[in-house]
Design a protein around this motif. Structure first.
Motif, short mmCIF file in Angstrom:
data_model
loop_
_atom_site.label_atom_id
_atom_site.label_comp_id
_atom_site.label_asym_id
_atom_site.label_seq_id
_atom_site.Cartn_x
_atom_site.Cartn_y
_atom_site.Cartn_z
N ALA A 170 0.63 -39.68 -112.91
CA ALA A 170 -0.03 -39.96 -114.00
C ALA A 170 0.16 -41.29 -114.55
O ALA A 170 -0.88 -42.00 -115.05
CB ALA A 170 0.39 -38.79 -114.93
N TYR A 191 1.22 -43.84 -112.98
CA TYR A 191 0.66 -45.06 -112.06
C TYR A 191 -1.11 -44.96 -112.32
O TYR A 191 -1.69 -45.84 -112.41
CB TYR A 191 0.82 -44.84 -110.78
CG TYR A 191 2.17 -45.54 -110.12
CD1 TYR A 191 2.00 -46.77 -109.94
CD2 TYR A 191 3.35 -44.56 -110.07
CE1 TYR A 191 3.22 -47.33 -109.36
CE2 TYR A 191 4.45 -45.01 -109.62
CZ TYR A 191 4.31 -46.66 -109.40
OH TYR A 191 5.63 -47.24 -109.04
N THR A 192 -1.72 -43.69 -112.52
CA THR A 192 -2.94 -43.59 -112.74
C THR A 192 -3.07 -44.36 -114.02
O THR A 192 -4.19 -45.17 -114.15
CB THR A 192 -3.31 -42.08 -113.06
OG1 THR A 192 -2.95 -41.36 -111.85
CG2 THR A 192 -4.86 -42.01 -113.41
N ASP A 216 -5.10 -48.29 -114.63
CA ASP A 216 -6.45 -48.35 -115.35
C ASP A 216 -6.45 -49.80 -116.33
O ASP A 216 -7.31 -50.54 -116.49
CB ASP A 216 -6.88 -47.22 -116.29
CG ASP A 216 -8.27 -47.42 -116.80
OD1 ASP A 216 -9.11 -47.32 -116.10
OD2 ASP A 216 -8.01 -47.65 -117.88
N VAL A 257 -9.43 -46.27 -110.08
CA VAL A 257 -8.63 -45.38 -110.35
C VAL A 257 -8.71 -44.04 -109.55
O VAL A 257 -7.93 -43.49 -108.91
CB VAL A 257 -8.19 -45.27 -111.81
CG1 VAL A 257 -7.14 -44.23 -112.10
CG2 VAL A 257 -7.45 -46.67 -112.37
N GLY A 263 -6.74 -42.31 -106.68
CA GLY A 263 -6.40 -41.17 -107.03
C GLY A 263 -6.50 -40.04 -106.07
O GLY A 263 -5.65 -39.21 -105.59
N PHE A 276 -7.79 -40.92 -116.99
CA PHE A 276 -7.25 -39.89 -116.77
C PHE A 276 -8.46 -38.52 -116.52
O PHE A 276 -8.27 -37.92 -115.46
CB PHE A 276 -6.25 -39.17 -117.56
CG PHE A 276 -5.50 -37.81 -117.29
CD1 PHE A 276 -4.43 -37.87 -116.57
CD2 PHE A 276 -5.77 -36.60 -117.69
CE1 PHE A 276 -3.62 -36.81 -116.04
CE2 PHE A 276 -5.21 -35.51 -117.25
CZ PHE A 276 -4.11 -35.82 -116.61
N SER A 292 -10.55 -38.86 -113.43
CA SER A 292 -9.82 -39.12 -112.03
C SER A 292 -9.17 -37.46 -111.91
O SER A 292 -9.72 -36.39 -111.58
CB SER A 292 -8.63 -40.03 -112.05
OG SER A 292 -7.93 -39.89 -113.14
N TRP A 293 -8.09 -37.25 -112.56
CA TRP A 293 -7.26 -36.00 -112.24
C TRP A 293 -8.17 -34.67 -112.66
O TRP A 293 -8.21 -33.74 -111.94
CB TRP A 293 -6.04 -35.88 -113.27
CG TRP A 293 -5.01 -36.76 -112.86
CD1 TRP A 293 -4.94 -38.21 -112.60
CD2 TRP A 293 -3.66 -36.30 -112.51
NE1 TRP A 293 -3.62 -38.57 -112.24
CE2 TRP A 293 -3.09 -37.62 -112.08
CE3 TRP A 293 -3.10 -35.11 -112.34
CZ2 TRP A 293 -1.71 -37.36 -111.79
CZ3 TRP A 293 -1.72 -35.02 -112.22
CH2 TRP A 293 -0.82 -36.08 -111.58
#
Length: 266
Positions: free
Chosen positions: A89, A91-92, A96, A113, A117, A203, A206-207
């Motif tokens: 996270a 690095y995520t 960005d 990103v 990811g 975040f 992506s996640w």
């Protein structure tokens, strides 16, 4: 006083080795994606970065990662799985921020990103789901076995500040109701520290969108709709009430990976 003591905790030799491996994979993945796509800049230009420009971005990424580790306090987390996921996270969020520092437009930075990811996450899923995909042709078993393996590592529910979840069966479906997610907690802390809402948005985009295609990837039956989530921590809800569906519920997913019923939650 406490803050200073936490920030000076040194990682173990084993954890430093994990960081080096992760750093190498992230850099390699970033080079591949940034070398093969056009970027939209704040001034309205669209261009492809040259190798020297990618190197400059990676240098900025390293500096940003180092800065954000103080926010994350990874060494205070209770187990290796939580630490690994928060490291990813970091690095995520840092990627960005680094892209935007190089004048990449916000929406383009979020997209880059998310793609980087997903590349890393898909490889994790491929490895984690391989035994179940070899042993069984039943999509429900593939999902249940893979998710239960992931709940051993890296998502082992040891309680906050690590992962905290309730796991239960509903017929052939498996439910995982997470009430604490260390990467999401870090994203909120980074947002508060830097007063930058785009970090939390990066975040979220992506996640918080990977589990729709991830569930279909694990099931490997050529269908969409093996995942549902009515609520999510990233939307301010108290739970991520995930349901891993043995049988696809038959809806076509939208291009961003969400169904029409799930759109508000991501």
């Amino acid at each position: 006083m406490t803050e200073r003591r936490i920030s000076t905790v040194r990682p173990s030799p084993g954890w430093r080795a994990v960081r080096r491996l992760l750093r190498r994979e992230v850099r390699r993945t970033c080079r591949r994606h940034l070398g093969n796509r056009a970027l939209r800049l704040e001034n309205g230009d669209t261009l492809r970065w040259l190798p020297e420009e990618i190197d400059s971005f990676l240098a900025t990424l390293e500096q940003t990662v180092a800065d954000m580790r103080d926010v994350a306090e990874v060494q205070t987390l209770p187990n290796a799985g939580s630490r690994l996921m928060v490291e990813l996270a970091i690095y995520t969020i840092a990627a960005d921020a680094a892209l935007r520092r190089h004048e990449v437009r916000v929406e383009c930075a979020h997209s880059v990103v998310a793609d980087v990811g997903w590349d890393l996450y898909r490889r994790l899923l491929r490895l984690s789901s391989l035994p179940s995909r070899i042993v069984s042709r039943d999509p429900g078993r593939r999902l249940r076995w893979t998710i239960r393996a992931l709940l051993i590592f890296p998502f082992r529910p040891v309680g906050a500040p690590g992962y905290e979840t309730r796991v239960f069966r509903d017929g052939d479906d498996l439910n995982t109701h997470f009430t604490h997610c260390p990467p999401q907690t870090f994203a909120r802390k980074a947002f508060a520290r830097y007063e930058d809402p785009e970090l939390l948005e990066a975040f979220r985009q992506s996640w918080c969108r990977y589990d729709w295609p991830g569930a279909d990837f694990i099931a490997s039956d050529g269908k969409r709709g093996h995942y549902q989530r009515p609520h999510t921590l990233s939307a301010g809800d108290r739970v991520c009430d995930m349901c891993w569906k043995a049988q696809a519920y038959g809806q076509m997913s939208r291009p961003n990976g969400t169904s029409r019923f799930d759109e508000r939650n991501v």
